[in-house]
Motif scaffolding. Sequence first.
Motif, PDB file in Angstrom:
ATOM      1  N   GLU A  24      71.977  51.351   9.439  1.00  6.04           N
ATOM      2  CA  GLU A  24      72.096  49.736   9.072  1.00  6.04           C
ATOM      3  C   GLU A  24      73.024  49.468   7.800  1.00  6.04           C
ATOM      4  O   GLU A  24      73.697  48.561   7.931  1.00  6.04           O
ATOM      5  N   LEU A  25      72.829  50.411   6.759  1.00  5.65           N
ATOM      6  CA  LEU A  25      73.413  49.961   5.659  1.00  5.65           C
ATOM      7  C   LEU A  25      74.977  50.364   5.730  1.00  5.65           C
ATOM      8  O   LEU A  25      75.719  49.336   5.540  1.00  5.65           O
ATOM      9  N   ALA A  26      75.251  51.251   6.499  1.00  2.00           N
ATOM     10  CA  ALA A  26      76.776  51.504   6.566  1.00  2.00           C
ATOM     11  C   ALA A  26      77.526  50.656   7.553  1.00  2.00           C
ATOM     12  O   ALA A  26      78.316  50.105   7.532  1.00  2.00           O
ATOM     13  N   LEU A  83      78.098  47.235   5.552  1.00  2.00           N
ATOM     14  CA  LEU A  83      79.282  47.448   4.856  1.00  2.00           C
ATOM     15  C   LEU A  83      80.579  47.586   5.588  1.00  2.00           C
ATOM     16  O   LEU A  83      81.702  47.121   5.346  1.00  2.00           O
ATOM     17  N   ALA A  84      80.374  48.223   6.990  1.00  3.35           N
ATOM     18  CA  ALA A  84      81.594  48.311   7.644  1.00  3.35           C
ATOM     19  C   ALA A  84      81.835  47.316   8.430  1.00  3.35           C
ATOM     20  O   ALA A  84      82.993  47.035   9.053  1.00  3.35           O
ATOM     21  N   GLY A  85      80.941  46.343   8.914  1.00  2.00           N
ATOM     22  CA  GLY A  85      81.184  45.250   9.786  1.00  2.00           C
ATOM     23  C   GLY A  85      81.308  45.722  11.132  1.00  2.00           C
ATOM     24  O   GLY A  85      81.750  45.100  12.003  1.00  2.00           O
ATOM     25  N   VAL A  96      77.883  51.882  12.923  1.00  2.00           N
ATOM     26  CA  VAL A  96      78.215  53.157  12.192  1.00  2.00           C
ATOM     27  C   VAL A  96      77.001  54.161  12.632  1.00  2.00           C
ATOM     28  O   VAL A  96      75.896  53.486  12.553  1.00  2.00           O
ATOM     29  N   ARG A  97      77.258  55.364  13.128  1.00  2.00           N
ATOM     30  CA  ARG A  97      76.242  56.012  13.548  1.00  2.00           C
ATOM     31  C   ARG A  97      76.023  57.179  12.362  1.00  2.00           C
ATOM     32  O   ARG A  97      76.996  57.347  11.638  1.00  2.00           O
ATOM     33  N   ALA A  98      74.927  57.628  12.210  1.00  4.37           N
ATOM     34  CA  ALA A  98      74.403  58.409  11.235  1.00  4.37           C
ATOM     35  C   ALA A  98      74.047  59.870  11.567  1.00  4.37           C
ATOM     36  O   ALA A  98      73.247  59.938  12.957  1.00  4.37           O
TER      37      ALA A  98
END
Length: 173
Positions: A57-59, A62-64, A67-69
């Motif tokens: 969620e955070l990334a 930020l990226a719009g 993003v996978r973790a």
Amino acid sequence: IAVVFMGPQGQMLGFQAGWFSYIIAIAFLIYAVIWGCILIAQGLRAVRKVSSYPRSELASQLAGQTVRAIDTPQILAAQVGFWQPHLVVSEGMLQKLDREHLHAVLKHEQAHDCYRDTFWFFALGYIKQVTAWLPNTNALWQELLLLREIRADHWAAQYVDRLLLAEALLWSV
């Protein structure tokens, strides 16, 4: 390809092409097709695996974009895929970088998406694999990698502070 279509009785650069060169050309094309299939299969397997990773969620904020973790303590950010790659970051990067530095790294990775680097370097990597026996293939490959990273840095620097970007990428390395 030219030798295969020309057949064993043609000429190339004034030299007679015989059965030996014809068989070598066919063997090389078979080798190239097999390597292409192997690389495509590996790429598809990587895309499928990355698609199953949880969303950060955070990334993503930020990226719009999504993003996978990856659950690993190592610091890692990458684009994975062909034409429309997935942006992936490691849990280690999410824990060790603050928001500003993480944003800078994500912008750098988005530059690779903007220029379709994953697709072009898949294609160029294939050519590198099948022409590894040619002189300077590895030197050219290394130069292309460097130029790709410099271009991504330049693109990202339009959106984030250059010093912040340099720090973030240095910490990532």
